[in-house]
Write a protein that holds these residues in place. Structure first.
Motif, PDB file in Angstrom:
ATOM      1  N   THR A   1       0.659  -1.269   0.100  1.00 41.97           N
ATOM      2  CA  THR A   1      -0.160  -0.205  -0.209  1.00 41.97           C
ATOM      3  C   THR A   1       0.927   1.330   0.081  1.00 41.97           C
ATOM      4  OG1 THR A   1      -0.104   0.121   2.333  1.00 41.97           O
ATOM      5  CG2 THR A   1      -1.722  -1.116   1.112  1.00 41.97           C
ATOM      6  N   VAL A   2       2.001   1.150  -0.008  1.00 42.81           N
ATOM      7  CA  VAL A   2       2.935   2.431   0.094  1.00 42.81           C
ATOM      8  C   VAL A   2       3.049   3.270  -0.803  1.00 42.81           C
ATOM      9  CG1 VAL A   2       5.112   1.239  -0.560  1.00 42.81           C
ATOM     10  CG2 VAL A   2       5.246   3.163   0.688  1.00 42.81           C
ATOM     11  N   GLY A   3       2.772   2.709  -2.187  1.00 43.08           N
ATOM     12  CA  GLY A   3       2.760   3.404  -3.272  1.00 43.08           C
ATOM     13  C   GLY A   3       1.098   4.242  -3.483  1.00 43.08           C
ATOM     14  N   ASP A   4       0.309   3.732  -3.046  1.00 41.84           N
ATOM     15  CA  ASP A   4      -0.919   4.627  -3.152  1.00 41.84           C
ATOM     16  C   ASP A   4      -0.988   5.513  -1.790  1.00 41.84           C
ATOM     17  OD1 ASP A   4      -1.906   3.000  -5.264  1.00 41.84           O
ATOM     18  OD2 ASP A   4      -2.888   1.603  -3.970  1.00 41.84           O
ATOM     19  N   TYR A   5      -0.178   5.208  -0.756  1.00 41.73           N
ATOM     20  CA  TYR A   5      -0.230   5.899   0.404  1.00 41.73           C
ATOM     21  C   TYR A   5       0.506   7.365  -0.046  1.00 41.73           C
ATOM     22  CZ  TYR A   5       0.125   7.201   5.310  1.00 41.73           C
ATOM     23  OH  TYR A   5       0.131   7.699   6.777  1.00 41.73           O
ATOM     24  N   ALA A   6       1.460   7.339  -0.764  1.00 40.87           N
ATOM     25  CA  ALA A   6       2.280   8.439  -1.202  1.00 40.87           C
ATOM     26  C   ALA A   6       1.514   9.327  -2.184  1.00 40.87           C
ATOM     27  CB  ALA A   6       3.560   7.721  -2.115  1.00 40.87           C
TER      28      ALA A   6
ATOM     29  N   PHE B   1      -7.799   8.743   9.959  1.00 39.22           N
ATOM     30  CA  PHE B   1      -6.873   8.391  10.845  1.00 39.22           C
ATOM     31  C   PHE B   1      -6.776   6.676  10.796  1.00 39.22           C
ATOM     32  CE2 PHE B   1      -7.495  12.068  13.037  1.00 39.22           C
ATOM     33  CZ  PHE B   1      -6.381  12.534  13.548  1.00 39.22           C
ATOM     34  N   TRP B   2      -7.703   6.066  10.404  1.00 39.68           N
ATOM     35  CA  TRP B   2      -8.071   4.631  10.300  1.00 39.68           C
ATOM     36  C   TRP B   2      -8.401   4.356   8.958  1.00 39.68           C
ATOM     37  CZ3 TRP B   2      -6.095   0.314  12.519  1.00 39.68           C
ATOM     38  CH2 TRP B   2      -6.898  -1.040  12.228  1.00 39.68           C
ATOM     39  N   THR B   3      -7.336   3.937   8.333  1.00 38.88           N
ATOM     40  CA  THR B   3      -7.779   3.772   6.575  1.00 38.88           C
ATOM     41  C   THR B   3      -6.866   2.517   6.197  1.00 38.88           C
ATOM     42  OG1 THR B   3      -5.895   5.194   5.761  1.00 38.88           O
ATOM     43  CG2 THR B   3      -8.056   6.086   6.189  1.00 38.88           C
ATOM     44  N   ILE B   4      -6.892   2.096   5.019  1.00 40.00           N
ATOM     45  CA  ILE B   4      -6.160   1.029   4.618  1.00 40.00           C
ATOM     46  C   ILE B   4      -4.796   1.448   4.514  1.00 40.00           C
ATOM     47  CG2 ILE B   4      -6.292   1.422   2.167  1.00 40.00           C
ATOM     48  CD1 ILE B   4      -6.446  -1.491   1.626  1.00 40.00           C
ATOM     49  N   TYR B   5      -4.464   2.780   4.465  1.00 38.26           N
ATOM     50  CA  TYR B   5      -2.920   2.914   4.410  1.00 38.26           C
ATOM     51  C   TYR B   5      -2.415   3.284   5.911  1.00 38.26           C
ATOM     52  CZ  TYR B   5      -4.939   4.638  -0.229  1.00 38.26           C
ATOM     53  OH  TYR B   5      -5.655   4.447  -1.224  1.00 38.26           O
ATOM     54  N   THR B   6      -3.366   3.613   6.678  1.00 40.73           N
ATOM     55  CA  THR B   6      -2.543   3.789   8.100  1.00 40.73           C
ATOM     56  C   THR B   6      -2.663   2.774   9.222  1.00 40.73           C
ATOM     57  OG1 THR B   6      -4.665   4.892   8.997  1.00 40.73           O
ATOM     58  CG2 THR B   6      -3.112   6.362   7.853  1.00 40.73           C
ATOM     59  N   ALA B   7      -3.716   1.826   8.645  1.00 45.77           N
ATOM     60  CA  ALA B   7      -3.706   0.707   9.721  1.00 45.77           C
ATOM     61  C   ALA B   7      -2.690  -0.196   9.891  1.00 45.77           C
ATOM     62  CB  ALA B   7      -5.035  -0.396   8.974  1.00 45.77           C
ATOM     63  N   PRO B   8      -1.754  -0.422   8.777  1.00 46.00           N
ATOM     64  CA  PRO B   8      -0.500  -1.279   9.044  1.00 46.00           C
ATOM     65  C   PRO B   8       0.198  -0.376  10.308  1.00 46.00           C
ATOM     66  CG  PRO B   8      -0.840  -1.178   6.666  1.00 46.00           C
ATOM     67  CD  PRO B   8      -1.835  -0.271   7.355  1.00 46.00           C
ATOM     68  N   GLY B   9       0.435   0.970  10.151  1.00 49.80           N
ATOM     69  CA  GLY B   9       1.030   1.673  11.095  1.00 49.80           C
ATOM     70  C   GLY B   9       0.329   1.503  12.540  1.00 49.80           C
ATOM     71  N   TRP B  10      -0.754   1.513  12.588  1.00 48.73           N
ATOM     72  CA  TRP B  10      -1.245   1.380  14.062  1.00 48.73           C
ATOM     73  C   TRP B  10      -1.297   0.262  14.625  1.00 48.73           C
ATOM     74  CZ3 TRP B  10      -1.453   5.614  16.171  1.00 48.73           C
ATOM     75  CH2 TRP B  10      -2.012   6.847  15.403  1.00 48.73           C
ATOM     76  N   ILE B  11      -1.398  -0.917  13.758  1.00 45.18           N
ATOM     77  CA  ILE B  11      -1.455  -2.405  14.142  1.00 45.18           C
ATOM     78  C   ILE B  11      -0.088  -2.643  14.686  1.00 45.18           C
ATOM     79  CG2 ILE B  11      -1.368  -4.586  13.394  1.00 45.18           C
ATOM     80  CD1 ILE B  11      -3.802  -4.076  11.380  1.00 45.18           C
ATOM     81  N   MET B  12       0.932  -2.220  13.878  1.00 43.98           N
ATOM     82  CA  MET B  12       2.457  -2.413  14.508  1.00 43.98           C
ATOM     83  C   MET B  12       2.775  -1.723  15.763  1.00 43.98           C
ATOM     84  SD  MET B  12       3.040  -4.651  12.437  1.00 43.98           S
ATOM     85  CE  MET B  12       4.822  -5.062  13.168  1.00 43.98           C
ATOM     86  N   THR B  13       2.227  -0.458  15.819  1.00 46.16           N
ATOM     87  CA  THR B  13       2.475   0.317  17.062  1.00 46.16           C
ATOM     88  C   THR B  13       1.839  -0.621  18.359  1.00 46.16           C
ATOM     89  OG1 THR B  13       2.217   2.411  15.794  1.00 46.16           O
ATOM     90  CG2 THR B  13       1.823   2.599  18.167  1.00 46.16           C
ATOM     91  N   GLY B  14       0.710  -1.123  17.956  1.00 47.81           N
ATOM     92  CA  GLY B  14      -0.012  -1.913  19.288  1.00 47.81           C
ATOM     93  C   GLY B  14       1.035  -3.106  19.447  1.00 47.81           C
ATOM     94  N   LEU B  15       1.341  -3.777  18.365  1.00 49.64           N
ATOM     95  CA  LEU B  15       2.150  -4.904  18.775  1.00 49.64           C
ATOM     96  C   LEU B  15       3.367  -4.654  19.513  1.00 49.64           C
ATOM     97  CD1 LEU B  15       1.816  -7.033  14.993  1.00 49.64           C
ATOM     98  CD2 LEU B  15       0.684  -7.401  17.460  1.00 49.64           C
ATOM     99  N   TRP B  16       4.136  -3.467  19.025  1.00 47.52           N
ATOM    100  CA  TRP B  16       5.292  -3.168  19.856  1.00 47.52           C
ATOM    101  C   TRP B  16       5.256  -2.740  21.126  1.00 47.52           C
ATOM    102  CZ3 TRP B  16      10.157  -4.358  18.153  1.00 47.52           C
ATOM    103  CH2 TRP B  16      10.492  -4.795  17.158  1.00 47.52           C
ATOM    104  N   CYS B  17       4.071  -2.031  21.316  1.00 48.18           N
ATOM    105  CA  CYS B  17       3.665  -1.656  22.729  1.00 48.18           C
ATOM    106  C   CYS B  17       3.486  -2.980  23.560  1.00 48.18           C
ATOM    107  CB  CYS B  17       2.435  -0.806  22.643  1.00 48.18           C
ATOM    108  SG  CYS B  17       2.693   0.896  22.002  1.00 48.18           S
ATOM    109  N   ILE B  18       2.916  -3.963  23.073  1.00 47.52           N
ATOM    110  CA  ILE B  18       2.719  -5.209  23.729  1.00 47.52           C
ATOM    111  C   ILE B  18       4.189  -5.762  24.060  1.00 47.52           C
ATOM    112  CG2 ILE B  18       1.654  -7.445  23.740  1.00 47.52           C
ATOM    113  CD1 ILE B  18      -0.500  -6.184  22.329  1.00 47.52           C
ATOM    114  N   PHE B  19       4.936  -5.783  22.909  1.00 49.00           N
ATOM    115  CA  PHE B  19       6.248  -6.265  23.076  1.00 49.00           C
ATOM    116  C   PHE B  19       7.118  -5.752  24.288  1.00 49.00           C
ATOM    117  CE2 PHE B  19      10.803  -5.681  21.754  1.00 49.00           C
ATOM    118  CZ  PHE B  19      11.305  -7.152  21.850  1.00 49.00           C
ATOM    119  N   LEU B  20       7.083  -4.424  24.171  1.00 53.22           N
ATOM    120  CA  LEU B  20       7.660  -3.598  25.281  1.00 53.22           C
ATOM    121  C   LEU B  20       7.286  -3.859  26.723  1.00 53.22           C
ATOM    122  CD1 LEU B  20       7.920   0.059  23.574  1.00 53.22           C
ATOM    123  CD2 LEU B  20      10.001  -1.653  23.990  1.00 53.22           C
ATOM    124  N   VAL B  21       6.028  -3.820  26.788  1.00 56.81           N
ATOM    125  CA  VAL B  21       5.466  -4.242  28.178  1.00 56.81           C
ATOM    126  C   VAL B  21       6.071  -5.702  28.485  1.00 56.81           C
ATOM    127  CG1 VAL B  21       3.560  -4.788  29.752  1.00 56.81           C
ATOM    128  CG2 VAL B  21       3.626  -2.816  27.975  1.00 56.81           C
TER     129      VAL B  21
END
Length: 336
Positions: free
Chosen positions: A123-128, A259-279
């Motif tokens: 999705t990075v091409g369409d995001y740009a 804020f929540w689209t097909i382009y931004t969803a990967p960023g939010w999902i990975m943010t959540g996973l990394w927060c769980i990993f840090l805890v």
């Protein structure tokens, strides 16, 4: 005369045919003696390498067969050094719960990094284009993460000489910041936020720390299996990233939400996973015991200091002898 010469040639040929079995028999006997000798150096090396490989991988008959046929020659000095270093390490079968969980968190770091690398690729091409740029920025956006990873590898390689937890935590924090910037770029219509976010994600590359942790935590007998797990975690991450993006392509997103689209969803999902990993990392990660490494460094420093002191004493003694010789010569010259 011709008949006599032919008779002589026939006799010589017969003698050679009679002697040839004797020569071949002697050669076979010598070959048999060489092969069956008890202290054949080549066979001893093969047997030692075979025993080492069988000890390393004992869970598969196929691997044992490969180990039995592998002609790998190992230096005896390397074996002594590895056995000395492994004497301070706990076998993987005797790991405590926190040690096993720490090893799993180390693999999760490698897994999540590669998921984060590939999840944005579809999705990075369409995001740009959506933020006002063009698809030619795709290579730069993806390359920003690799460029930052080059710097991070040097930094984390040095950091891992002292500790693992701060380095892994720093990588996780960089991933949270980078993915948040990447996800907010659509709301602010900024291609620079996308580039900056991917650059921060590159500093989440703690693969140098992951490899160093395996080398310091696992013994030589367990290191092959641990390295295989590390490679498998990376391969699984490379496959899971595009799979997550494919699943998000079948999800319905609201049209009026930036804020929540097909382009931004990967960023939010990975943010959540990394927060769980840090805890989990800050709660359960345990540093491996590397006290023996510091003891060896202290011993080496002590030996070098002793050698330096001995060299200084020798230099002082030499200078004293030189001065004494000079004084003696001067006295002998002034004497009547």
């Amino acid at each position: 005369t011709n008949n006599s010469n032919s008779n002589n040639n026939n006799e010589s040929n017969q003698n050679e045919t009679v002697q040839s079995p004797t020569l071949s028999h002697k050669w076979l006997l010598s070959l048999q003696t060489t092969i069956t000798r008890r202290h054949e150096p080549v066979l001893d090396e093969i047997n030692r390498a075979r025993a080492k490989l069988v000890q390393t991988i004992q869970h598969s008959r196929y691997q044992q067969l490969v180990a039995a046929q592998a002609l790998i020659f190992v230096d005896d000095d390397d074996q002594k050094r590895s056995s000395t270093a492994d004497s301070h390490k706990t076998p993987a079968s005797n790991f405590t719960f926190r040690q096993r969980l720490s090893s799993l968190l180390n693999l999760c770091s490698a897994f999540l990094f590669l998921v984060n690398y590939y999840v944005v690729a579809p999705t990075v091409g369409d995001y740009a284009v959506a933020v006002g740029s063009n698809e030619s920025m795709v290579g730069i956006i993806i390359g920003m993460m690799s460029n930052a990873a080059l710097i991070a590898t040097v930094l984390y390689g040095w950091w891992s000489n002292f500790s693992y937890l701060p380095a892994l935590a720093c990588a996780g924090v960089c991933m949270v910041v980078g993915n948040t910037l990447y996800a907010l770029a659509l709301h602010f219509q900024s291609i620079h936020m996308i580039l900056l976010g991917r650059f921060f994600c590159g500093f989440g590359s703690a693969r140098a720390v992951n490899r160093r942790y395996i080398a310091d935590s696992f013994s030589n007998a367990d290191r092959t299996a641990a390295s295989a797990d590390f490679v498998s975690a990376g391969a699984l991450g490379m496959a899971a990233g595009p799979a997550i993006a494919f699943c998000l392509g079948h999800v319905h997103f609201p049209d009026d939400n930036t804020f929540w689209t097909i382009y931004t969803a990967p960023g939010w999902i990975m943010t959540g996973l990394w927060c769980i990993f840090l805890v989990l990392l800050l709660s359960f990660f345990q540093e491996p015991d590397r006290s023996h490494l510091y003891e060896e460094e202290q011993i080496e420093d002590t030996d070098s200091n002793n050698k330096a002191d001995a060299g200084d004493e020798e230099q002082i003694a030499t200078s004293s002898m030189t001065e004494l010789t000079t004084v003696t010569e001067s006295l002998s010259e002034t004497a009547p």
